[in-house]
Design an enzyme around this catalytic site. Structure first.
Site: not given
Length: 280
Positions: A136, A158, A224, A227, A250, A259
């Site tokens: 990120r 995160k 992004h 990414r 994730h 994806y």
């Protein structure tokens, strides 16, 4: 201290939520309180009518709904309320946006044209790391030197979750060249600004300039997007969906599965047919 403040303190201490999330949740809960009155005695219909009357984007309403659900779950677990009025709240339907990504040729153009930009060693290292590891932008800009573990990076993502992501040889070389020439700092990409490291906006502006030099529309470029390109190209090349999930950080495999929607039909079918998690 009221119940909202106690709830936000819990999110920070136990869940590792960031300052911006806490600010948004606090604002959402106080706006709800202004509309329906005491949250401790609010009913499901009051909350649902409030959300239904909001003239906001679905994403904003979804966040408010999430804040209410988590808040009332907390009150219920702490036995502050006996019944949870947020259990029946309905989230607005959101249309999933397919991720945008660049071709491998466009990525190569970007990296090769990094040499035409001021601080080219830094930009090349940042581009190589983004595309090699799928970081990120905040993880990239705030990357400490202590995160470098030979050919791998230890990333604090995160929710204070750690993950290890690999670096290929090209990224390692670009990073080594930059570190040999950059100022001494605890950050890999230092800056003289208040934060001590390059900012997201600063990197964004340099990236746009590099896109122009590469003949790529700046509107198509963002950190992004790189990414997304990392994940899409790995999946198209036959990489394991679970491995990509772990590298991206994730929490849920369903986030990574998006994806598969940008892949050629043949590759898409192969993923769904052979990957056990893809069928869930």
């Amino acid at each position: 201290m009221n119940h909202i403040d106690i709830f936000l303190e819990m999110l920070s201490a136990e869940k590792g939520r960031g300052a911006k999330t806490l600010e948004a949740y606090g604002r959402d809960l106080r706006m709800t309180m202004e509309a329906v009155g005491d949250l401790g005695s609010a009913t499901t219909s009051q909350l649902q009518n409030y959300l239904a009357g909001l003239n906001e984007k679905p994403a904003s309403i979804a966040r408010k709904t999430s804040a209410l659900r988590q808040f009332y779950k907390f009150l219920n677990l702490e036995k502050i309320i006996s019944e949870n009025p947020a259990l029946g709240l309905e989230l607005p339907k959101r249309q999933k946006k397919l991720p945008k990504f660049l071709t491998t040729e466009e990525i190569e153009l970007l990296i090769s044209n990094a040499g035409d930009v001021r601080n080219s060693l830094r930009l090349r290292a940042m581009l190589e790391l983004l595309y090699a590891s799928g970081l990120r932008v905040s993880e990239l800009c705030e990357l400490p030197r202590s995160a470098i573990l030979g050919d791998k990076l230890l990333i604090h993502g995160k929710g204070a979750k750690e993950r290890i992501v690999p670096m290929h040889t090209g990224a390692q070389i670009a990073l080594e060249k930059w570190l040999e020439n950059c100022p001494a700092s605890k950050y890999v990409f230092p800056s003289s600004g208040k934060s001590g490291h390059i900012t997201r906006d600063g990197f964004f502006k340099i990236l746009k300039k590099c896109a122009v030099l590469s003949g790529i529309s700046p509107e198509r470029i963002s950190p992004h997007v790189l990414r997304h390109s990392f994940a899409s190209h790995l999946l198209a090349g036959g990489a394991n969906l679970r491995a990509i999930q772990m590298m991206l950080g994730h929490e849920d495999i369903s986030t990574t599965q998006i994806y598969t929607h940008v892949m050629p039909e043949k590759l898409k079918n192969a993923v769904y047919e052979h990957h056990p998690l893809a069928k869930k």
